[in-house]
Enzyme design. Sequence first.
Site, PDB file in Angstrom:
ATOM      1  N   GLN A 177       2.033  -6.182  -3.015  1.00 25.88           N
ATOM      2  CA  GLN A 177       2.334  -6.049  -1.632  1.00 25.88           C
ATOM      3  C   GLN A 177       3.571  -5.228  -1.532  1.00 25.88           C
ATOM      4  OE1 GLN A 177       1.456  -9.364  -3.089  1.00 25.88           O
ATOM      5  NE2 GLN A 177      -0.792  -8.692  -2.632  1.00 25.88           N
TER       6      GLN A 177
ATOM      7  N   THR B   1      -9.884  -5.123   0.637  1.00 27.93           N
ATOM      8  CA  THR B   1     -10.763  -5.427   1.573  1.00 27.93           C
ATOM      9  C   THR B   1     -11.515  -4.269   2.608  1.00 27.93           C
ATOM     10  OG1 THR B   1      -8.989  -5.131   3.238  1.00 27.93           O
ATOM     11  CG2 THR B   1      -9.413  -7.571   2.259  1.00 27.93           C
ATOM     12  N   GLY B   2     -11.017  -3.127   2.420  1.00 31.73           N
ATOM     13  CA  GLY B   2     -11.725  -1.815   2.825  1.00 31.73           C
ATOM     14  C   GLY B   2     -11.288  -1.674   4.459  1.00 31.73           C
ATOM     15  N   ARG B   3     -10.417  -2.671   4.834  1.00 35.83           N
ATOM     16  CA  ARG B   3     -10.006  -2.859   6.310  1.00 35.83           C
ATOM     17  C   ARG B   3      -9.383  -1.567   6.608  1.00 35.83           C
ATOM     18  NH1 ARG B   3      -6.790  -8.331   7.316  1.00 35.83           N
ATOM     19  NH2 ARG B   3      -6.284  -7.624   4.872  1.00 35.83           N
TER      20      ARG B   3
ATOM     21  N   LYS C  21       1.930   1.924  -5.067  1.00 33.10           N
ATOM     22  CA  LYS C  21       2.769   1.732  -6.268  1.00 33.10           C
ATOM     23  C   LYS C  21       1.835   1.792  -7.478  1.00 33.10           C
ATOM     24  CE  LYS C  21       2.991  -2.367  -4.297  1.00 33.10           C
ATOM     25  NZ  LYS C  21       2.983  -2.274  -3.149  1.00 33.10           N
TER      26      LYS C  21
ATOM     27  N   LYS D  28       3.017  10.119  -0.929  1.00 31.09           N
ATOM     28  CA  LYS D  28       1.996  10.656  -0.196  1.00 31.09           C
ATOM     29  C   LYS D  28       2.496  11.704   0.979  1.00 31.09           C
ATOM     30  CE  LYS D  28      -1.859   7.744   0.296  1.00 31.09           C
ATOM     31  NZ  LYS D  28      -2.668   6.922   1.064  1.00 31.09           N
ATOM     32  N   LEU D  29       3.735  12.405   0.534  1.00 29.13           N
ATOM     33  CA  LEU D  29       4.142  13.412   1.421  1.00 29.13           C
ATOM     34  C   LEU D  29       3.163  14.318   1.930  1.00 29.13           C
ATOM     35  CD1 LEU D  29       7.172  14.294   2.417  1.00 29.13           C
ATOM     36  CD2 LEU D  29       7.235  15.888   0.297  1.00 29.13           C
TER      37      LEU D  29
ATOM     38  N   ASN E 123      -5.358 -10.500  -4.015  1.00 29.79           N
ATOM     39  CA  ASN E 123      -5.031  -9.577  -2.665  1.00 29.79           C
ATOM     40  C   ASN E 123      -4.450  -8.176  -2.905  1.00 29.79           C
ATOM     41  OD1 ASN E 123      -2.525 -10.750  -3.783  1.00 29.79           O
ATOM     42  ND2 ASN E 123      -1.897 -11.325  -1.930  1.00 29.79           N
TER      43      ASN E 123
ATOM     44  N   THR F 218      -6.325 -11.610   3.483  1.00 25.55           N
ATOM     45  CA  THR F 218      -7.428 -10.823   2.712  1.00 25.55           C
ATOM     46  C   THR F 218      -8.495 -11.824   2.281  1.00 25.55           C
ATOM     47  OG1 THR F 218      -6.109 -11.214   0.432  1.00 25.55           O
ATOM     48  CG2 THR F 218      -5.520  -9.184   1.485  1.00 25.55           C
TER      49      THR F 218
ATOM     50  N   GLY G 164      -4.309  -4.388  -4.171  1.00 26.01           N
ATOM     51  CA  GLY G 164      -5.231  -3.609  -5.030  1.00 26.01           C
ATOM     52  C   GLY G 164      -4.517  -2.166  -5.394  1.00 26.01           C
ATOM     53  N   HIS G 165      -4.228  -2.124  -6.648  1.00 27.55           N
ATOM     54  CA  HIS G 165      -3.557  -0.928  -6.943  1.00 27.55           C
ATOM     55  C   HIS G 165      -4.446   0.299  -7.390  1.00 27.55           C
ATOM     56  CE1 HIS G 165       0.510  -3.471  -7.650  1.00 27.55           C
ATOM     57  NE2 HIS G 165       0.031  -3.307  -6.657  1.00 27.55           N
TER      58      HIS G 165
ATOM     59  N   ASP H 105       0.841  -1.106   0.076  1.00 27.17           N
ATOM     60  CA  ASP H 105      -0.101   0.040   0.052  1.00 27.17           C
ATOM     61  C   ASP H 105       0.974   1.296  -0.137  1.00 27.17           C
ATOM     62  OD1 ASP H 105      -2.210  -1.596   0.276  1.00 27.17           O
ATOM     63  OD2 ASP H 105      -2.001  -1.765   2.462  1.00 27.17           O
TER      64      ASP H 105
END
Length: 433
Positions: free
Chosen positions: A224, A301-303, A16, A331-332, A38, A129, A40-41, A13
């Site tokens: 991953q 999974t939205g977790r 990428k 994400k700076l 598993n 997942t 999610g991009h 996460d």
Amino acid sequence: MPVTVVIGGQWGDEGKGKIVDLLSEEVDVVARYQGGANAGHTICWEDETFVLHLVPSGIFHQGTTCVIGNGVVIDPAAVLEEIRMITELGYEVEGRLFISHNAHLIMPYHKKLDQARERYRDADAIGTTGRGIGPAYMDKFARSGIRVVDLLDRDALRRKIESAMEEKNAILRSVYGADELDVEAIIEEYVEFDRFIDPYVTDTTAYLNEALKDGKRVLAEGAQGSLLDVDFGTYPYVTSSHPTVGGCCTGLGVPPTAIDRVIGIVKAYCTRVGNGPFPTELEDATGQRLRDVGHEYGATTGRPRRCGWLDLVALRYTAMVNGFTDLAITKLDVLTGLDELKVATHYGYDDKETSRFPSETQTLDRVEPLYETLDGWHDDITGVDRFDDLPDAARRYLRFITDAAGVDISLISTGPKRDQTIAGDEARVRVMG
Ligand code: IMP
């Protein structure tokens, strides 16, 4: 022409999807080498957001072809749904997406076993997942997996599924007390799947090596992150494949000598989903703030993701294992508004200080992160596309990362969209001395 590999430098996460999307403009082929649905991009552009689980995000660049390599485990329903969605968006997929004939298939019993085993483990659950990844790789290494190529021969496919399901249904019933699955329904589903997937299946190893010989540029995309690698991650709280650089060779069949660039994707702070050690985790208001501002909820999974400070001990380790040639910091912008920022530079363990990342969970569970505190910044940096336009504190933060990791930064992301990026010479933060 050589291969560039894009690898998550943390627990996945790292963002990428956006970086692969950007780099895809410059390459001819984008190839995914491990994992399955598993991952999610997430890609954001033109005010729309797409989440891809299996198909490389290069599919949105018309001149790029995409490969799903032999190291990936393929959920037929997921891949077909993605092909449908991409086609509906107006992109040609046939002739641009190639799926390895040697890739293993995720079967319905893999998902069922994954979920049943997690319930059974209870407090010791990995926090998977639930997409059947572990059981599919187990079958691959037990040499009882079903591969894409097996779809070609219907009688043999039937025999393989029947034989596998006899065993899996017995396990589901007697070990996990779960319902058995219907053999005929599964055979029917996979025979039907063959009709749709056929145009995409090829010997992708031959295709990729041919492309390299023809001077094409290949971007290999890991899913991953390095700390979820089954060998180098925080075992057993890992995924069942090799996101690290070796996975690129075994998951695509390209030689290591073809790789000349390994980009580590590193979020400006840390997150992880699922269970397992996370030394710099923040279970306080700052952690919640990172989660809210960074929208840190699983794309698959939205977790809610666990959030914490940047861990440079871990980053030095993943840089070492992968041989990162450069880093992309993502994400700076999420850090804006914090008065101060902490970064773990060492760990304390048994009254000693160490700069080594102990990938054995027993030790990692007991380490105390030792922090350096840096100034934060308050100016909104969303969309800044020049290094010199960043506040002083943000530039110092980036320089600190580069020096501590011993790797140059070559790209900085200041927002989810394509143009919210500092790239090229603008982004180069070089290791000092
Ligand atoms: P599995 O890959 O579903 O078996 O899950 C094993 C571990 O990897 C769990 O902690 C998952 O949360 C984590 N994981 C799997 N895929 C991803 C991903 O794409 N991003 C982050 N964590 C992931």
